[in-house]
Each structure stands twice: as C-alpha cells, then as structure tokens.
Design a protein around this motif. Structure first.
Motif, short mmCIF file in Angstrom:
data_model
loop_
_atom_site.label_atom_id
_atom_site.label_comp_id
_atom_site.label_asym_id
_atom_site.label_seq_id
_atom_site.Cartn_x
_atom_site.Cartn_y
_atom_site.Cartn_z
N PHE A 168 11.24 4.54 -1.69
CA PHE A 168 10.06 4.04 -2.39
C PHE A 168 9.04 3.48 -1.40
O PHE A 168 7.83 3.67 -1.55
CB PHE A 168 10.46 2.97 -3.40
CG PHE A 168 11.20 3.51 -4.59
CD1 PHE A 168 10.51 3.97 -5.71
CD2 PHE A 168 12.57 3.60 -4.59
CE1 PHE A 168 11.18 4.48 -6.80
CE2 PHE A 168 13.27 4.10 -5.69
CZ PHE A 168 12.57 4.55 -6.79
N LEU A 169 9.53 2.77 -0.37
CA LEU A 169 8.62 2.22 0.62
C LEU A 169 7.92 3.33 1.40
O LEU A 169 6.77 3.16 1.82
CB LEU A 169 9.38 1.31 1.59
CG LEU A 169 9.78 -0.06 1.05
CD1 LEU A 169 10.66 -0.80 2.06
CD2 LEU A 169 8.55 -0.90 0.72
N ARG A 174 2.99 5.69 3.01
CA ARG A 174 2.20 6.92 3.14
C ARG A 174 0.89 6.79 2.37
O ARG A 174 -0.19 7.16 2.86
CB ARG A 174 3.00 8.12 2.62
CG ARG A 174 2.27 9.45 2.75
CD ARG A 174 3.14 10.58 2.25
NE ARG A 174 3.36 10.50 0.82
CZ ARG A 174 2.54 11.03 -0.10
NH1 ARG A 174 1.43 11.65 0.29
NH2 ARG A 174 2.81 10.93 -1.39
N GLY A 175 0.96 6.26 1.16
CA GLY A 175 -0.26 6.09 0.38
C GLY A 175 -1.22 5.12 1.04
O GLY A 175 -2.44 5.33 1.01
N GLY A 176 -0.70 4.06 1.64
CA GLY A 176 -1.57 3.11 2.32
C GLY A 176 -2.26 3.73 3.52
O GLY A 176 -3.46 3.49 3.75
N LEU A 201 -5.26 -1.28 15.75
CA LEU A 201 -6.36 -2.20 15.47
C LEU A 201 -7.25 -1.78 14.30
O LEU A 201 -7.98 -2.62 13.76
CB LEU A 201 -7.23 -2.36 16.73
CG LEU A 201 -6.50 -2.91 17.97
CD1 LEU A 201 -7.45 -2.94 19.15
CD2 LEU A 201 -5.95 -4.30 17.69
N VAL A 202 -7.19 -0.51 13.92
CA VAL A 202 -8.07 -0.03 12.86
C VAL A 202 -7.28 0.46 11.64
O VAL A 202 -7.45 -0.05 10.53
CB VAL A 202 -8.99 1.10 13.37
CG1 VAL A 202 -9.87 1.63 12.24
CG2 VAL A 202 -9.84 0.60 14.53
N VAL A 203 -6.39 1.42 11.86
CA VAL A 203 -5.71 2.07 10.73
C VAL A 203 -4.73 1.11 10.05
O VAL A 203 -4.77 0.92 8.83
CB VAL A 203 -4.99 3.35 11.19
CG1 VAL A 203 -4.22 3.97 10.03
CG2 VAL A 203 -6.00 4.34 11.75
N VAL A 204 -3.83 0.51 10.84
CA VAL A 204 -2.79 -0.34 10.25
C VAL A 204 -3.35 -1.55 9.52
O VAL A 204 -2.96 -1.83 8.37
CB VAL A 204 -1.77 -0.77 11.33
CG1 VAL A 204 -0.81 -1.82 10.78
CG2 VAL A 204 -0.98 0.44 11.83
N PRO A 205 -4.29 -2.33 10.12
CA PRO A 205 -4.83 -3.48 9.36
C PRO A 205 -5.48 -3.08 8.04
O PRO A 205 -5.35 -3.80 7.04
CB PRO A 205 -5.86 -4.07 10.33
CG PRO A 205 -5.37 -3.67 11.69
CD PRO A 205 -4.80 -2.31 11.50
N GLN A 206 -6.17 -1.95 8.02
CA GLN A 206 -6.79 -1.50 6.78
C GLN A 206 -5.74 -1.02 5.78
O GLN A 206 -5.83 -1.29 4.57
CB GLN A 206 -7.79 -0.37 7.07
CG GLN A 206 -8.98 -0.79 7.91
CD GLN A 206 -9.86 -1.80 7.18
OE1 GLN A 206 -10.05 -1.72 5.98
NE2 GLN A 206 -10.40 -2.76 7.92
N LEU A 208 -2.63 -1.97 5.54
CA LEU A 208 -1.79 -3.06 5.04
C LEU A 208 -2.35 -3.70 3.77
O LEU A 208 -1.61 -4.25 2.97
CB LEU A 208 -1.60 -4.12 6.12
CG LEU A 208 -0.62 -3.77 7.24
CD1 LEU A 208 -0.61 -4.86 8.30
CD2 LEU A 208 0.78 -3.54 6.70
N ARG A 209 -3.67 -3.62 3.58
CA ARG A 209 -4.28 -4.17 2.36
C ARG A 209 -3.73 -3.48 1.12
O ARG A 209 -3.58 -4.10 0.06
CB ARG A 209 -5.79 -4.00 2.41
CG ARG A 209 -6.49 -4.80 3.49
CD ARG A 209 -7.99 -4.59 3.41
NE ARG A 209 -8.72 -5.40 4.36
CZ ARG A 209 -10.04 -5.48 4.43
NH1 ARG A 209 -10.77 -4.76 3.57
NH2 ARG A 209 -10.63 -6.23 5.32
N THR A 210 -3.43 -2.20 1.26
CA THR A 210 -2.87 -1.43 0.15
C THR A 210 -1.35 -1.49 0.14
O THR A 210 -0.72 -1.53 -0.92
CB THR A 210 -3.32 0.04 0.24
OG1 THR A 210 -4.75 0.09 0.27
CG2 THR A 210 -2.80 0.85 -0.92
N ILE A 211 -0.74 -1.52 1.32
CA ILE A 211 0.71 -1.43 1.44
C ILE A 211 1.40 -2.71 0.97
O ILE A 211 2.39 -2.65 0.21
CB ILE A 211 1.11 -1.11 2.89
CG1 ILE A 211 0.66 0.31 3.27
CG2 ILE A 211 2.62 -1.27 3.08
CD1 ILE A 211 0.86 0.64 4.73
N ILE A 212 0.90 -3.87 1.39
CA ILE A 212 1.64 -5.11 1.17
C ILE A 212 1.87 -5.43 -0.30
O ILE A 212 3.00 -5.76 -0.69
CB ILE A 212 0.94 -6.28 1.89
CG1 ILE A 212 1.04 -6.08 3.41
CG2 ILE A 212 1.58 -7.61 1.51
CD1 ILE A 212 0.30 -7.12 4.22
#
Length: 286
Positions: A168-169, A174-176, A201-206, A208-212
C-alpha cells in the motif's frame, strides 16, 4: 488507589507469557504488568515492521517508475498480489512456512556469521552488558544457544505486516512522486542542480506533501493490524488481554483497556506524523 472497574489489574496474573522481550515477568506479578508486556510485544513487532514496510514500499515505488519494463511489471505484480490477499491469510501462510519448512534447531541455517534460522526462530548477535562484548549464537548439538532470538510467531507477524503494508505504501509513494510536475525538475537541472540534488531538494519535499497524509493512514492500519497476531499465538496486547479476561472473568474491562491502548497509540502516531507533515510543509514551501 486503582479505580473500581480496574481493581482486577492489581491481582496476580496467574499465567506466564511465552515471549516477554526485554521485560521480566512471572505469573505472580499483577495483571497490569502482563498487559504491559503485551503492549511491549505489540510495539516490538509493529515498529520494525513499520520501518521495513517504508523502505520496501519506497523501493517498489521506484521500481514502478523505473525505465525497465521488467522491474515495472514485477513491482505491479507484487503490489496487486499482496494488496488483494487478506492479511490474515498471509499471516497464516508465513507462519506455516516457518514452522513446517524450516530445518530443526539441530541443523539451523546459517544466514550470516552469528545469524541462524530454524523452526526455533531467528537467532542473532546481541550486546551483553555484563561482559561488555557481543554474544554470538552458536550451533550446538540440540539447538542454537547464545545471543538473542525471536520466535517463528514473531517472524510471521513481522514479515506479514511488513509486506502487506509495503504494497500500500508503494502506491502512496508512487502517487506522491507522480504528483510533482516534471517542469520543476527541469527547472532545477537548468539552474545547474545535479540529478541527486533535484530529487533531494525539489522532488522529495514536494512529493512528501502528498505522501505523508496517506502514509499516516497506512501506519495506523499497521499498528491496528498487529492485533491479528493472536491468530498465530504471538503474545501481543490482544492475546494477553484475552488470557487475562479468561482468568478474571472481566471481559468487558479487558476490552476497554485494549480500546484505550490502541486509541492512545493511534493518537500518538497521528500527532507525530502531523508534526512531521507540518515540518516538511514549511521546508518545501516555495
């Protein structure tokens, strides 16, 4: 002084617990301590499973987004197969595989130096505070002795929770990642950022807003799903509470204790993840 409805918690337990982790316990100690051992066992299997599920889920998500068709298909088969089979069935499958297919303790498999796997469980090195040295398990005539060990029941629960939650994660991660526009990465690389810097610095911080927020739900599910451990005899909170209810006849009170504990664990997990989400949102803010 205990509350009237909880006075039974101070009675002697009257039963032993087969797996107590780092907590010393015997049948003469009060019931609240037995429940404490059950809670410890729940956390002892849930927290490692949470970490493994996160790492494995991230790996599967990256495989889904890789340029290799073979990796994409393998990851798709993994997520579809794991998510569509009930967790209880997977738990029983792993348990029976461990207790029936593994060798006896007299001929354990040596996975790594000091790491042995058999029907008796997984034995591994452990720090001995008395000697100030690592205690290494060794194969003896009838069993593996020394170091530390976890039972097949623990392994079955940990593996089942890890794999089930990771599927599930993987879709959450993937969706994030896919929610981050490709133009952001292109701009970063145009400005001279390396591929790793762009991701970090760009992809992961953005993303994470959807993933967390979605990952928080999966973490909560993992903790609650650990209650299925009773099906294979692992002495978690539910298993110990059931035994306590049978010993005392206070079934309702034991159920209320379980509800209070799981509610507390869920609220703490949500609070921690909300704090982490707010922290990441501040970092990722444009």
């Amino acid at each position: 002084m205990p509350l009237p409805f909880a006075d039974f918690l101070w009675q002697p337990a009257g039963f032993d617990i087969g797996e107590t982790g780092l907590v010393l316990f015997d049948s003469s100690q009060p019931l609240w301590r037995a429940l404490w051992v059950g809670l410890g066992n729940t956390l002892r299997v849930s927290l490692p499973a949470l970490v493994v599920a996160t790492v494995l889920g991230a790996a599967v998500a990256l495989a889904r987004r890789s340029g290799s068709v073979a990796w994409q298909r393998a990851a798709l088969i993994y997520t579809d197969a794991i998510r569509n089979v009930p967790l209880l069935v997977q738990l029983l499958l792993w348990y029976f595989l461990l207790v029936e297919w593994l060798p006896d303790t007299t001929s354990a498999w040596r996975l790594l130096p000091g790491v042995w796997l058999s029907k008796g469980g997984l034995a591994f090195p452990w720090w001995d505070s008395a000697t100030g040295e690592w205690a290494l398990p060794v194969q003896e005539a009838f069993n593996v002795s020394g170091g530390a060990a976890v039972t097949p029941e623990y392994l079955a629960v940990a593996v089942a929770l890890s794999l089930y939650t990771s599927a599930f994660l993987a879709e959450v991660i993937r969706g994030g990642l896919e929610s981050v526009g490709a133009s952001l990465a292109e701009v970063a690389q145009t400005l001279g950022a390396t591929k790793w810097q762009t991701i970090r610095l760009v992809v992961v911080p953005q993303a994470l807003r959807t993933i967390i927020p979605a990952a928080t739900n999966q973490y909560l599910n993992l903790i609650k799903n650990s209650s299925l451990a009773v099906a294979v005899g692992y002495p978690d909170l539910v298993s110990v509470s059931n035994t306590a209810a049978n010993q005392t006849g206070r079934a309702l009170e034991c159920v209320l204790v379980m509800m209070a504990v799981y509610l507390t664990l869920s609220l703490l997990t949500s609070a921690l993840m909300n704090w982490f989400n707010a922290r990441q949102a501040d970092r990722g803010a444009p």
